[in-house]
Each structure stands twice: as C-alpha cells, then as structure tokens.
Motif scaffolding. Structure first.
Motif, short mmCIF file in Angstrom:
data_model
loop_
_atom_site.label_atom_id
_atom_site.label_comp_id
_atom_site.label_asym_id
_atom_site.label_seq_id
_atom_site.Cartn_x
_atom_site.Cartn_y
_atom_site.Cartn_z
N SER A 1 -19.51 -57.85 -38.15
CA SER A 1 -20.12 -59.12 -38.35
C SER A 1 -20.67 -59.01 -39.51
N GLN A 2 -20.93 -60.46 -40.06
CA GLN A 2 -21.45 -60.77 -41.39
C GLN A 2 -23.03 -60.88 -41.31
N THR B 1 -11.70 -62.93 -30.45
CA THR B 1 -11.89 -61.77 -31.28
C THR B 1 -13.51 -61.79 -31.65
N ILE B 2 -14.04 -63.21 -31.84
CA ILE B 2 -15.69 -63.07 -31.88
C ILE B 2 -16.28 -62.68 -30.54
N LEU B 3 -15.93 -63.18 -29.72
CA LEU B 3 -16.67 -62.77 -28.20
C LEU B 3 -16.47 -61.34 -28.04
N ARG C 1 -25.12 -67.04 -32.49
CA ARG C 1 -24.30 -66.17 -33.21
C ARG C 1 -22.82 -66.47 -33.15
N PHE C 2 -22.25 -66.98 -32.09
CA PHE C 2 -21.00 -67.25 -31.86
C PHE C 2 -20.53 -68.62 -32.52
N MET D 1 -18.13 -68.65 -35.70
CA MET D 1 -16.94 -69.51 -35.58
C MET D 1 -16.74 -70.59 -37.17
N GLU D 2 -18.04 -71.12 -37.26
CA GLU D 2 -18.15 -71.84 -38.75
C GLU D 2 -17.89 -70.89 -39.86
#
Length: 970
Positions: free
Chosen positions: A176-177, A578-580, A870-871, A875-876
């Motif tokens: 994560s960033q 992938t994020i999830l 966070r999601f 995403m953005e």
C-alpha cells in the motif's frame, strides 16, 4: 503441375508487394507552411471569438516588463488578514511557521523594490488529511491574475507502507502507498503541465497584497518567496562551474543499478511498482508469477508527476546516467521527462529527455547531440535522482490547441443560434452576411490548425493520428470559408470534428513511460546491454503459453482450502480485486484470523454458480436488484438476524439500503450510491444569457425559452439513454418529481404501485411535458454537448464531474454543479428529493453457522468507514480522478478527494436522496413506466390514461409474482 503454379503465384505476390513498398510513398510528413505563411499575426482575436484571462494573454500583456534578478521573502508571520490560520512557534522541527486550514484565507503585504515579473515559491509541510493534493487560489492585490492562478496544486510525498511480500501462490504483493509528510517546496505552476516553467506574476513597485485562499486540504507554510527569473545553465556552462577532481579506478569503474521499483518517493499514490510478463529481459523476471519488476506505466503520464530514487557513489567524481525505459503506449509520439539531481535541474539539456515509441526495452544514455554521455559531478555519499513528467515543447502546442478548441466551440455556438443543431441543408442562411466575423474567425483558425499540425509533426517526426484529426478540421474550415453555404450541410460533422480535436488534446497531453532500472556508471564503465535476443523471446513465448494452462489467474492473492476459508467473489475488475485482497491480507485476516479467498468473476456467472451450489459465501458489487431477487428464493441471509446490524447501518443514509429491504428483512449492505446533481456553464447561463440558476422545476421551465431561443438545450435524463450501445432507460427525473410531490413508487407493503395516484400522475405529466411541449432532446451525449456549450445546463449523475474534469480541460473554471431543481412546498421550502441507486454486498444462505459468522464479520469490516476510505483512495490512486469511488458510507465519503465546496453541494443533495425499494415483480415497473413515457412522447397519447393502463399491468405482475412465491396480495 498445380504445385508449380502455386509457387509461381506466390513468387509473383511477393514481387508485387515489394514493388508496392518501393513505389508507394511512405508516411512522409507534409509541410503546410504555405497555408499560413502570408498571415502576419496568427494571435489576433476576431470578433470577440477568444477566451479572456488566459496565461498566454497575461504574458503577452507583460512581454516587455522587466525581469528582476533578486529574491524577495514574504514575512509570513505578519498577516494583514486571515481566517482559519494559526501561527505556530514550532512544527516538525521548523520554527515560526503558519498553519492554514482547508477553508482558510491568508493575506500578506510585500514590498517590491522593482516592478516586474517574479516567480513564486512556497516551502510547505503537507499535513496528513484525506491524502489528496493541496489546492490554493493566489490573489495579487485582490485579483486573480489569470486562469490557472485559481487552481494551484501542491503535491504530497508518497512511499511504500511495507516491503514487498509474496502470497502463497508465489506472486509479489504490491505494498500500500502511504502519505509521508515532510518539508518540501514547489513553485506556483500550471497544473496541466502545458507551461513547463513556473508561472511568472507581475508585481508593481511598492506595497503589494498577496493572498492564498484554500480550496482543498490544510497545509503548514514555512516560507513564501518571490524569485527573480534566472536562466538555467547549458551543459557547457555546467562543466565550467563544477570542480576539477582527480578520479580513481574506484569511481571510473563504478557501476550501480537502481531498480525502478525501488523508488523511494513519489508525487502520487498511483506511482507504485507494477509487473511486466511480456518481455524476457525485464528484471527481475518471471514468465508466470507476478514480480514487481518495473515502475511507471500508464499511471505515470500526467505532467508534473515525479518519482525519486536514492543512490550512493563511492567518491567525488564524474558519473554517467543510463535509463532502461520503454514507451510502448503511443505510436508516433514522444514521452518526455525532466531530470533532477538532488532536487535541482543541473543544466538545460536534461529538462526535456525524450523517449521515442518502441515495443522493446531501450537503453537511453543521457548524452549530447554528438552522442557523448553527460558527465554529472557527484560528491561522495547519498544522492537522489528525480524524473518528472514534462510535455516539453508540446506543452505550448497543447496550450494553443486548447485555446483553439475553445474558439471553435464559440464559433459553433454562434452558428447554432442562427441555424439550430440540425440545419436545413437546402436553405442558405447567409452566414457570411449575418456573422462575417465567424467566417473571418474560421479562416484564421484554419491557418492556426495548419501551423499546429506542422509543430506536432516536427516534434514527433510523424504524421500520426492526432495530427490527422487537426488536418480534417483545418480542411473543413477552408471549405467553409470558400463556400459558407455548405456550412449547414456539414454542421453536425463540424461538431464531431471539434470533439475529435478535443480528444486529440487529451491523448497528446499524456506521456506514459516504463522504467525497469537506472544505471549510474563511472566514466570508464559501460551499462549492461538491454536488447532481448530472438532466442530469448521465442523461449519466453513458449513458456508463457504453457503457463496459461497451469496458472489460476482468476484467484487473487493467498489461496486457501475451502474448508478453512470463506469465498468472496467480486464482480467489478482486476484492480478492485487486487486492492481488496491486499486489504484483507494485511488487515482483516491478521485482526480476525479468518482466511478469505477472493475471486474475480463475471456478473453473469453468479446465478449459475448459486443454482449449482458452487457459489460464494459473499459477493461484492452486486447490482441493486439482486438481493431481493435472491431473497425471494431464500438464497441470501437477512442481516437483521445479527445483533449489531444497526451499528453497521448507522454509517449509511436510509436511502442507501432502502432497495435491499423486503418483507421486514434487509438482504444486503450498501457499497456505492449515486444520485443526480445539476451541471451548468457559468460563462453561458450566467454571463452570456444573464440567467439565474433554476431552483425549482418552474424556474427551469421559465428559462427554457431563453435558452432555446439561442438554439441551446437542457439535458434531462430520459428513457432513451444508452450505455455501450445498449438501451438503459433513465427514469431518475420522473422518480425525483414523484418523491418531491410527496409520493413513492410502491405502497408500504410493496403489494402495489402508487404511480396511478394524483401525485404520480402530476409528476408523470410534468416529466413528459419537458419532452412533448418543451421539446427537450431524449438522445444526447451530455459531456460533449456540455463541453461545446450546446447544452449549458443539464442534470446528470454526480460522477459526471470527474469525467468533465479530465475530458474538457479547456472549460476549466467555466462550469460548476448544484443540487437538482425541486418542488416548492406550501411552507415556502423547496423539496429537492432525488432518485438514488448503487451496488451492494450480499451474504448467501449458510447452513454452517461458523461460516455465517465469519462472513458477517467480513461484511462488517468491509462496510466500515475506515476500509471504504482506504479502498476509495487506492482506487483513485490507480485509475485517477475519473474513477473516484462513490462509496455509500457517509463518513467515508467525506474523506475522499472532493473539495470542501463540492462536498457541501453533494452532502446537501445526498440528504434528499430517496431509495427505490425492490418488490416481487418489480422488474415490470421500470419497463412499463418507460413504455408509458415512450407512448406519450412518440404517439402523443394521453398522459393520465396511459399511466393508469400501465399501472394496472404493473400491479397484475406484482400480484402474479407474490402468489408464485407464496406472499399475500392486496
């Protein structure tokens, strides 16, 4: 004999192809200079067809103004006017700084010893907040100098939250960033990147007042400096300025490879490490597993975005820099970067480093025109390399193109007032007599376009597709000037060509690039060869083909046995999945011990899987109608069975979960929520036509004649909407009018429709009259028509905002949005109720109580504000502002990237949102209301009788379905 004939024919075909390649001319760039050479000044304005207050005009106005050399520091502690600010004696290691909040205003006085043009530099600390860029307006003596000074953007610093880990399938997991606040600095610059140099502002001699007004995010300011404009040294000047040192074998033979994915700081969270399995020579390499082996990509395309790497050299000396890069995104175009060493551009030659199109990795040595590598002087120890996206020379070309689109749209609107959007092709409108300035403007604009074509070809070296769209438009303008009577015949095509021109600007303004690694070498060392051999490519392709049979590319992240995990299916896209999965693996599973398998599936496969008994435990991003459809069949869980369900739903407006209620139960948790707002062009509605923004439907109807007299239109969502060429009727305005009249679509028990009551009939008449009596269009492309000004007012989903920001930069600052019109109530208030819709999360029926409890814990976690924020942010960060997440969680929504003014409007409209409940047989409701609208509009049927007929049909279907599923009927 037949074999010989085939051989002869084959030889002749090959010979013919060779002859064609030799004789047919290639894509030689044509010079169009003769088209505009006889025009002394292409920058003049004709008949008021121009945009005022641009930076280009500001520079032209001050072209002869002095450029003083010295710097002037502003006394930031001496505020003459302020709001939302606080002077801090110490902050993060710095003394005497000033905090400015998200809604602050700070004004100072500065004494200018010599009038002239100055650049402005700010040193600041980006406080952790919502994770978006800081935005400010800049005033000089109470005025904004030009368009662009009202939208200054200051980036944050981003880095990886953790090291790179691998899942149990052997794939790298992207970290994560995180926002890494630190003191940094930036000039006031064009956020579109069309001007590569910082803005220059004119200051009068003596006391000047300057001010910063917050538009987005808080920031702590350490220093404001007005800087004199200085020219960057050339490479030869740089060589003369650096010390002469004796170099040893250590530095001469030094070689350091910096992997691109090891970037330490970045300007955007979207600039994270990515993977490449398409080439055999990407480092590190894997043909089947995900290896985070490069950085950049399509996300690294926006001017001003930068990435930074750290490295060390063993001793003082001279070093060469080589970049292994690849620009395989835009054929016939160049991606450019500016190089910084330790935060500074060392010399002018590295301000615009070009990367030509290539499908292969290329070794780009930073060298002069003769191919001699630049010698960068570096002292012993740590240093940083920063590469920033720049448009270089193309920036000015794009700025001219943007102004041209604006002027062409003004020309289009002028003709539109006379001819309408679909002129009579057999009528001579005498346009050259009515609007002689339009013909003169077309003539001048055509010449400008030919000059722009030459400039694009000169920069790219090819006559590509982007130049072709300009050429089509330039040739059409020439024909219009020669034969004005032909304008009506091609008027619709003219609008389409302007739209294509605008799209070309978007394409040309993007500058994507991949970076595998950067090599720092001593003067005697050579970087590694980067070209892949034919054999290595062939082996790679064979391995890739075999891997396609053995790898499961649908499962994401760690994969567990079914017996020890819950299965979650997501119906959107790979980025979302992938994020999830990353969120689950680094947060949910460690916190709860519950293992989760995530699978990306097509929405159409869900029903078949559920019927077959192979469906998931939880599905995310399901359509609004799915929960009740499955609830009718006993396939999903009612969340009201859980003691804490009310705590979960407290974070959502009731309108968000209204569609998921059925027979006393609630069968889903909201994920996203959309509703309409009203967009308007300030320059047309307010400035040109002198109208007020309508507050009620009556207000809208009252201003329609003025808008339509100018042959413009208003966009109202209609039953003829299509998405991807598939019919998708939009009844949101009818439902809004129904709610505003105090009614709803169904009765309290969901046993019948109420649209046949007087309030429903009144709403139906008002809605259909917009199309029958006021002739509003039912089929339209709102973003394009809004951009051109043909539709200066329109109702659309609030996410249209993000489309317009990206799609139409030339009208930046000329438009806004506000709540939709409402209905005036007896007490004088305005009811602005609006229809809302969205996606949801569903838990399928569970026999195993343990699985049910684990699934509920997962849904609670997923629906929480923290996880939704966070999601949405991730995403953005991946897909940009156009993919801003419309979370239904009201607390999470407030922490996403909307400005404070935008958030205020959205929250006001959101509180009026009303959800449409789902009922048995409800699929007939939308279908037959659409049929009723079409009958009235197309066949001029009576509104009351038509609606009553279809209401009976809807009620019959509801009765039928309720009986089918054993439910009571009315």
């Amino acid at each position: 004999m037949n074999k010989i004939k085939k051989i002869i024919i084959g030889v002749l075909l090959i010979f013919a192809i060779v002859i064609m390649l030799v004789l047919i001319p290639g894509n030689d760039a044509k010079d169009y200079k003769e088209k505009y050479a006889d025009t002394a000044n292409l920058n003049i304005d004709v008949g008021g067809i121009s945009r005022e207050s641009t930076y280009a005009k500001y520079l032209e106005m001050h072209s002869n103004t002095a450029r003083p050399i010295g710097n002037i520091e502003v006394d930031i502690l001496n505020l003459v006017k302020s709001e939302g600010t606080e002077i801090l004696a110490e902050y993060e290691g710095m003394e005497n700084v000033i905090y400015t909040s998200e809604d602050s205003y700070a004004e100072w006085q500065v004494n200018i010893p010599e009038a002239g043009m100055y650049q402005v530099h700010m040193e600041y600390y980006p406080i952790k907040s919502r994770g978006v860029d800081i935005e400010r307006k800049f005033y000089i003596n109470g005025e904004i100098a030009f368009i662009g000074a009202d939208a200054l953007s200051f980036s944050r610093l981003w880095t990886n939250k953790t090291e790179v880990f691998r899942d149990n399938q052997g794939n790298d997991i992207r970290p994560s960033q995180i926002d890494l606040p630190d003191w940094t600095g930036a000039y006031f610059k064009d956020d579109l990147g069309y001007y590569t140099e910082p803005y220059t502002f004119y200051f009068e001699e003596g006391i000047n007042n300057i001010a910063l007004e917050a538009m987005n995010e808080p920031v702590v300011i350490k220093k404001l400096t007005l800087k004199g404009i200085s020219k960057k040294p050339s490479y030869s000047e740089y060589r003369q300025s650096i010390p002469v040192v004796q170099t040893s074998e250590t530095s001469l033979n030094f070689k350091k490879v910096i992997q691109g994915e090891d970037s330490t700081l970045r300007s955007s969270p979207s600039l994270y490490a990515i993977y490449d399995r398409s080439a055999p020579n990407t480092e590190p390499y894997s043909v089947s597993k995900i290896r985070l082996n490069m950085i950049g990509g399509n996300a690294w395309r926006v001017p001003g975005q930068w990435m930074e790497w750290e490295f060390e050299v063993p001793e003082d000396g001279y070093y060469n820099i080589t970049i292994k890069g690849r620009q395989n995104y835009q054929r016939g175009f160049v991606s450019a970067r500016t190089l910084y060493i330790d935060g500074k551009i060392p010399f002018s030659e590295v301000e615009d480093i070009s990367f030509q199109y290539s499908n292969q990795w290329e070794s780009i040595s930073l060298d002069d025109t003769e191919g001699i590598p630049f010698a960068f002087y570096l002292t012993e120890g740590k240093h940083t390399i920063r590469m920033e996206v720049t448009l270089g020379y193309m920036g000015q070309v794009l700025n001219d193109m943007q102004d041209s689109v604006y002027r062409l749209n003004e020309i289009y609107r002028k003709i539109l007032v006379l001819t309408g959007s679909n002129p009579d092709r057999y009528r001579d409108y005498k346009i050259e007599q009515t609007y002689p300035e339009v013909i003169e403007g077309m003539d001048l604009e055509g010449k400008r376009l030919y000059k722009l074509i030459d400039e694009i070809i000169a920069y790219t070296g090819q006559n590509g597709g982007q130049a072709a769209s300009l050429l089509t438009l330039a040739e059409q303008l020439e024909k219009f000037v020669d034969r004005p009577d032909k304008i009506p015949v091609s008027f619709v095509n003219f609008k389409e060509n302007i739209s294509a021109f605008g799209t070309a600007i978007l394409t040309l303004s993007e500058s994507p690039l991949d970076i595998d690694y950067i090599t720092i070498t001593g003067m005697d060392a050579e970087p590694d060869e980067v070209k892949a051999t034919f054999l290595s490519k062939a082996v790679h392709e064979v391995k890739s083909f075999i891997a396609s049979f053995t790898e499961d590319y649908n499962s994401v992240g760690d994969v567990y046995d079914k017996a020890e995990a819950i299965d979650v299916w997501i119906l959107t896209g790979r980025d979302q999945s992938t994020i999830l999965k990353a969120m689950i693996d680094d947060t949910f599973t460690p916190q709860t011990g519950i293992k989760v398998n995530v699978k990306l599936v097509e929405p159409g496969t869900l029903l078949n899987a559920v019927i077959a008994g192979t469906g998931p435990d939880v599905v995310l991003s399901a359509g609004q109608g799915e929960p009740v459809n499955y609830a009718l069949r006993g396939a999903v869980e009612d969340i009201t069975q859980f003691d804490d369900y009310e705590e979960v739903l407290k974070e959502y407006y009731a309108s968000a979960y209204e569609p998921y209620k059925f027979e006393g139960g609630i069968y889903a948790i909201p994920e996203t929520q959309y509703f309409n707002v009203m967009f308007y062009r300030k320059d047309i509605i307010v400035d040109q036509l002198g109208l007020e923004i309508p507050q009620t439907w009556d207000d809208l109807i009252n201003i329609l004649p003025i808008i339509q007299q100018n042959n413009m239109q208003v966009a109202i969502p209609s039953t003829e909407r299509t998405i991807n060429n598939v019919s998708n009727p939009d009844l949101s305005t009818f439902f809004a009018m129904l709610y505003q009249n105090g009614d709803t679509v169904y009765d309290e028990d969901g046993k019948s429709t109420l649209i046949d009551e007087e309030s429903g009939i009144k709403a139906f008449e008002t809605f259909t009259h917009l199309f029958t009596q006021y002739k509003l269009p039912t089929i339209y492309d709102f973003p394009n028509r809004f951009r051109s000004g043909e539709m200066p007012l329109g109702i659309a989903d609030f996410n249209t905002f993000n489309t317009l920001v990206v799609f139409a930069p030339e009208i930046r600052g000329l438009w806004d949005f506000t709540p939709i019109p409402g209905t005036l109530q007896e007490d004088g208030t305005i009811d602005r109720s609006s229809h809302t819709y969205g996606a949801c999360s569903i838990m399928f029926r569970q026999e195993d109580e343990n699985v049910k409890e684990m699934s509920w814990k997962f849904l609670k976690w997923w629906a929480s504000a923290k996880m939704q924020v966070r999601f949405g942010q991730e995403m953005e960060s991946i897909l940009g502002a156009s993919a801003r997440y419309a979370t239904a969680n009201k607390y999470a929504f407030e922490q996403l990237s909307w400005s404070s003014n935008q958030m205020e409007v959205l929250k006001e409209q959101w509180q009026w949102a009303a959800g449409l409940r789902e009922v048995a047989g409800g699929y007939y409701t939308g279908r037959h209301i659409t049929n009723a609208v079409r009958k009235v509009i197309n066949n001029n049927e009576d509104t009351r009788e038509t609606l009553l007929d279809y209401a009976r049909t809807i009620n019959e279907e509801i009765d039928k379905k309720r009986l089918e599923f054993g439910l009571d009927i009315r």
